[in-house]
Design a protein around this motif. Structure first.
Motif, mmCIF file in Angstrom:
data_model
loop_
_atom_site.group_PDB
_atom_site.id
_atom_site.type_symbol
_atom_site.label_atom_id
_atom_site.label_comp_id
_atom_site.label_asym_id
_atom_site.label_seq_id
_atom_site.Cartn_x
_atom_site.Cartn_y
_atom_site.Cartn_z
ATOM 1 N N ILE A 94 0.839 -1.208 0.000
ATOM 2 C CA ILE A 94 0.000 0.000 0.000
ATOM 3 C C ILE A 94 0.870 1.251 0.000
ATOM 4 C CG2 ILE A 94 -1.644 1.328 1.381
ATOM 5 C CD1 ILE A 94 -2.819 -1.454 2.248
ATOM 6 N N LEU A 95 1.892 1.263 0.844
ATOM 7 C CA LEU A 95 2.794 2.414 0.919
ATOM 8 C C LEU A 95 3.443 2.680 -0.437
ATOM 9 C CD1 LEU A 95 4.145 4.495 2.844
ATOM 10 C CD2 LEU A 95 5.887 2.756 3.300
ATOM 11 N N LEU A 96 3.956 1.644 -1.075
ATOM 12 C CA LEU A 96 4.590 1.807 -2.376
ATOM 13 C C LEU A 96 3.582 2.237 -3.448
ATOM 14 C CD1 LEU A 96 6.959 -1.239 -2.100
ATOM 15 C CD2 LEU A 96 7.704 1.127 -2.505
ATOM 16 N N ALA A 97 2.379 1.698 -3.406
ATOM 17 C CA ALA A 97 1.343 2.120 -4.360
ATOM 18 C C ALA A 97 0.991 3.594 -4.158
ATOM 19 C CB ALA A 97 0.101 1.239 -4.215
ATOM 20 N N MET A 98 0.945 4.026 -2.901
ATOM 21 C CA MET A 98 0.686 5.446 -2.618
ATOM 22 C C MET A 98 1.826 6.318 -3.137
ATOM 23 S SD MET A 98 -0.990 5.083 1.204
ATOM 24 C CE MET A 98 -0.492 6.701 1.688
ATOM 25 N N PHE A 99 3.079 5.905 -2.910
ATOM 26 C CA PHE A 99 4.225 6.653 -3.423
ATOM 27 C C PHE A 99 4.148 6.752 -4.945
ATOM 28 C CE2 PHE A 99 7.305 5.271 0.215
ATOM 29 C CZ PHE A 99 6.703 6.182 1.072
ATOM 30 N N GLY A 100 3.918 5.615 -5.589
ATOM 31 C CA GLY A 100 3.860 5.600 -7.046
ATOM 32 C C GLY A 100 2.737 6.463 -7.592
ATOM 33 N N VAL B 83 8.646 1.686 -8.822
ATOM 34 C CA VAL B 83 7.828 1.742 -7.609
ATOM 35 C C VAL B 83 6.662 0.759 -7.691
ATOM 36 C CG1 VAL B 83 6.452 3.241 -6.103
ATOM 37 C CG2 VAL B 83 8.485 4.146 -7.240
ATOM 38 N N PHE B 84 6.001 0.713 -8.845
ATOM 39 C CA PHE B 84 4.870 -0.208 -8.971
ATOM 40 C C PHE B 84 5.344 -1.659 -9.028
ATOM 41 C CE2 PHE B 84 2.864 3.704 -10.832
ATOM 42 C CZ PHE B 84 2.026 3.939 -9.758
ATOM 43 N N SER B 85 6.528 -1.903 -9.560
ATOM 44 C CA SER B 85 7.092 -3.259 -9.545
ATOM 45 C C SER B 85 7.342 -3.706 -8.107
ATOM 46 C CB SER B 85 8.405 -3.309 -10.323
ATOM 47 O OG SER B 85 8.200 -2.932 -11.656
ATOM 48 N N ALA B 86 7.908 -2.807 -7.313
ATOM 49 C CA ALA B 86 8.162 -3.129 -5.909
ATOM 50 C C ALA B 86 6.847 -3.356 -5.172
ATOM 51 C CB ALA B 86 8.965 -2.014 -5.244
ATOM 52 N N SER B 87 5.843 -2.543 -5.483
ATOM 53 C CA SER B 87 4.531 -2.728 -4.858
ATOM 54 C C SER B 87 3.950 -4.090 -5.250
ATOM 55 C CB SER B 87 3.579 -1.604 -5.289
ATOM 56 O OG SER B 87 2.310 -1.776 -4.705
ATOM 57 N N GLY B 88 4.120 -4.471 -6.514
ATOM 58 C CA GLY B 88 3.655 -5.783 -6.961
ATOM 59 C C GLY B 88 4.358 -6.917 -6.238
ATOM 60 N N ALA B 89 5.665 -6.761 -6.010
ATOM 61 C CA ALA B 89 6.408 -7.778 -5.252
ATOM 62 C C ALA B 89 5.864 -7.878 -3.828
ATOM 63 C CB ALA B 89 7.899 -7.442 -5.228
ATOM 64 N N ALA B 90 5.540 -6.738 -3.240
ATOM 65 C CA ALA B 90 4.986 -6.743 -1.882
ATOM 66 C C ALA B 90 3.606 -7.402 -1.862
ATOM 67 C CB ALA B 90 4.926 -5.322 -1.328
ATOM 68 N N VAL B 91 2.817 -7.212 -2.917
ATOM 69 C CA VAL B 91 1.512 -7.885 -3.019
ATOM 70 C C VAL B 91 1.723 -9.398 -3.065
ATOM 71 C CG1 VAL B 91 -0.475 -8.314 -4.529
ATOM 72 C CG2 VAL B 91 0.252 -5.976 -4.074
ATOM 73 N N LEU B 92 2.695 -9.858 -3.851
ATOM 74 C CA LEU B 92 2.978 -11.297 -3.916
ATOM 75 C C LEU B 92 3.435 -11.834 -2.557
ATOM 76 C CD1 LEU B 92 4.695 -11.585 -7.403
ATOM 77 C CD2 LEU B 92 2.376 -12.293 -6.756
ATOM 78 N N LEU B 93 4.251 -11.065 -1.847
ATOM 79 C CA LEU B 93 4.644 -11.474 -0.488
ATOM 80 C C LEU B 93 3.418 -11.576 0.416
ATOM 81 C CD1 LEU B 93 7.893 -9.430 0.261
ATOM 82 C CD2 LEU B 93 7.675 -11.904 -0.018
ATOM 83 N N THR B 94 2.506 -10.626 0.273
ATOM 84 C CA THR B 94 1.278 -10.643 1.075
ATOM 85 C C THR B 94 0.458 -11.897 0.786
ATOM 86 O OG1 THR B 94 1.210 -8.223 1.031
ATOM 87 C CG2 THR B 94 -0.831 -9.362 1.619
ATOM 88 N N LEU B 95 0.261 -12.199 -0.489
ATOM 89 C CA LEU B 95 -0.515 -13.386 -0.868
ATOM 90 C C LEU B 95 0.152 -14.656 -0.355
ATOM 91 C CD1 LEU B 95 -1.471 -12.351 -4.503
ATOM 92 C CD2 LEU B 95 -2.951 -12.349 -2.479
ATOM 93 N N HIS B 96 1.471 -14.723 -0.473
ATOM 94 C CA HIS B 96 2.210 -15.881 0.031
ATOM 95 C C HIS B 96 2.020 -16.019 1.546
ATOM 96 C CE1 HIS B 96 5.392 -18.817 0.567
ATOM 97 N NE2 HIS B 96 5.829 -18.064 1.562
#
Length: 161
Positions: free
Chosen positions: A113-119, A136-149
């Motif tokens: 969420i933080l990275l999506a807000m920054f982006g 920034v959005f790539s990093a946010s996507g990686a964080a989403v995948l970590l969340t799902l995992h």
């Protein structure tokens, strides 16, 4: 042991071996993503205080506040100090917690969420190219995948208990 039982046993062992190999690669990938995202957050904070220049001072933070004002050009100027300090606290917290692997579901979600807000703020103020150039959005996507995992792993532990 008859021939059919031996074939089934070998097939089962091969399947288990393949799954263990995949699980190990997945765990390594998750660890890599956590450390990479956490280090990126902490690197940004270190830069904000001049640690990369080996000159710990608030002059660097004043420069960051100017940058924060540019990124958040749509916000009232009076909010910028709060936004700059809140972002710094959030990035420091997420960075440390990601690296340590504590509260992975919520920390990775907060990071996404933080990275999506920054982006989004960067895209509004500078155009879409800026957050794309800084991934920034790539990093946010990686964080989403970590969340799902992390949520999937929590679900497995609940159902396997």
């Amino acid at each position: 042991m008859n021939q059919h039982t031996q074939v089934v046993s070998e097939t089962t062992q091969e399947g288990i071996s393949n799954r263990l190999c995949i699980v190990n690669w997945e765990r390594a990938g998750v660890l890599y993503a956590r450390i990479a995202l956490g280090a990126a957050f902490l690197s940004a904070v270190a830069s904000r205080f001049g640690l990369w220049d080996k000159t710990l001072d608030l002059r660097h933070f004043a420069n960051f506040m100017e940058y924060a004002a540019e990124v958040n050009s749509f916000l009232p100027r009076a909010m910028i100090p709060f936004v700059a300090w809140a972002a710094t606290v959030a990035e420091t917290s997420c960075g440390i917690l990601l690296i340590l692997g504590l509260w992975p579901r919520w920390v990775s979600l907060a990071s996404a969420i933080l990275l999506a807000m920054f982006g989004t703020a960067m895209a509004i103020s500078f155009g879409l190219k800026s957050p794309m150039d800084y991934s920034v959005f790539s990093a946010s996507g990686a964080a989403v995948l970590l969340t799902l995992h992390a949520f999937r792993e929590k679900g497995k532990r609940v159902f396997n208990s």
